[in-house]
Design a protein around this motif. Sequence first.
Motif, PDB file in Angstrom:
ATOM      1  N   UNK A   2       0.848  -1.188   0.000  1.00  0.00           N
ATOM      2  CA  UNK A   2       0.000   0.000   0.000  1.00  0.00           C
ATOM      3  C   UNK A   2       0.890   1.247   0.000  1.00  0.00           C
ATOM      4  N   UNK A   3       1.451   1.592  -1.177  1.00  0.00           N
ATOM      5  CA  UNK A   3       2.483   2.631  -1.235  1.00  0.00           C
ATOM      6  C   UNK A   3       1.988   4.065  -1.414  1.00  0.00           C
ATOM      7  N   UNK A  35      -3.702   1.846  -1.685  1.00  0.00           N
ATOM      8  CA  UNK A  35      -3.335   1.453  -3.039  1.00  0.00           C
ATOM      9  C   UNK A  35      -4.314   2.090  -4.004  1.00  0.00           C
ATOM     10  N   UNK A  36      -3.810   2.914  -4.902  1.00  0.00           N
ATOM     11  CA  UNK A  36      -4.628   3.581  -5.914  1.00  0.00           C
ATOM     12  C   UNK A  36      -4.321   2.951  -7.257  1.00  0.00           C
ATOM     13  N   UNK A  57      -9.631   2.350  -5.326  1.00  0.00           N
ATOM     14  CA  UNK A  57      -8.822   2.747  -4.188  1.00  0.00           C
ATOM     15  C   UNK A  57      -9.018   1.703  -3.103  1.00  0.00           C
ATOM     16  N   UNK A  58      -7.927   1.096  -2.661  1.00  0.00           N
ATOM     17  CA  UNK A  58      -7.973   0.080  -1.613  1.00  0.00           C
ATOM     18  C   UNK A  58      -7.424   0.712  -0.332  1.00  0.00           C
ATOM     19  N   UNK A 141     -10.480  -4.297   4.493  1.00  0.00           N
ATOM     20  CA  UNK A 141     -10.242  -3.063   3.751  1.00  0.00           C
ATOM     21  C   UNK A 141     -11.520  -2.585   3.077  1.00  0.00           C
ATOM     22  N   UNK A 142     -11.476  -1.336   2.640  1.00  0.00           N
ATOM     23  CA  UNK A 142     -12.544  -0.789   1.803  1.00  0.00           C
ATOM     24  C   UNK A 142     -12.065  -0.791   0.374  1.00  0.00           C
ATOM     25  N   UNK A 143     -12.950  -1.135  -0.548  1.00  0.00           N
ATOM     26  CA  UNK A 143     -12.705  -0.971  -1.978  1.00  0.00           C
ATOM     27  C   UNK A 143     -13.576   0.183  -2.432  1.00  0.00           C
ATOM     28  N   UNK A 144     -12.934   1.241  -2.879  1.00  0.00           N
ATOM     29  CA  UNK A 144     -13.633   2.459  -3.255  1.00  0.00           C
ATOM     30  C   UNK A 144     -13.473   2.654  -4.751  1.00  0.00           C
TER      31      UNK A 144
END
Length: 147
Positions: A2-3, A35-36, A57-58, A141-144
């Motif tokens: 997750x950079x 993470x995008x 977006x994670x 996590x959320x997945x957006x």
Amino acid sequence: MFPHVVTLYNMVTEEDPSTFEETTTNHITILRGVLLDAVKAKNVNESGLVGADAVNLYIPTSVEAVDGVTGEPKQYVGPIEFWRAEDKSGLWTLSTGENTFFVKGEAVHPNWSAQKIDAAYDDVYNVNTVDLKDFGGEMSHWEVGGN
């Protein structure tokens, strides 16, 4: 894994009952450790799709979330709780619609409108979908989804 860093805006527009003027308050949260994954449209002229760009977006539920102005830690709450809260200063949320959007990187502008932010940055996305993947532990996590 997750950079990335994103700046999340929860914009609240309220009407002053004495003057009937609308004021907008930007509640800005910097999320570090996300993470995008952006997909740029192949060819807008070929497909005819103007809004063909999309992102995923994670956001780990353990993400470092801090206030964009003060640097103080912020806590996630559900959208209903956030929008009803009298004091939103220590809170952030993920909700769909024009009141919530994010920018890749750190983009802190407390007094800017959404239009001004969109004009100043390449990677500005409205939140279209929010899906909580609650697997427990470090995998939650959320997945957006955004565009």
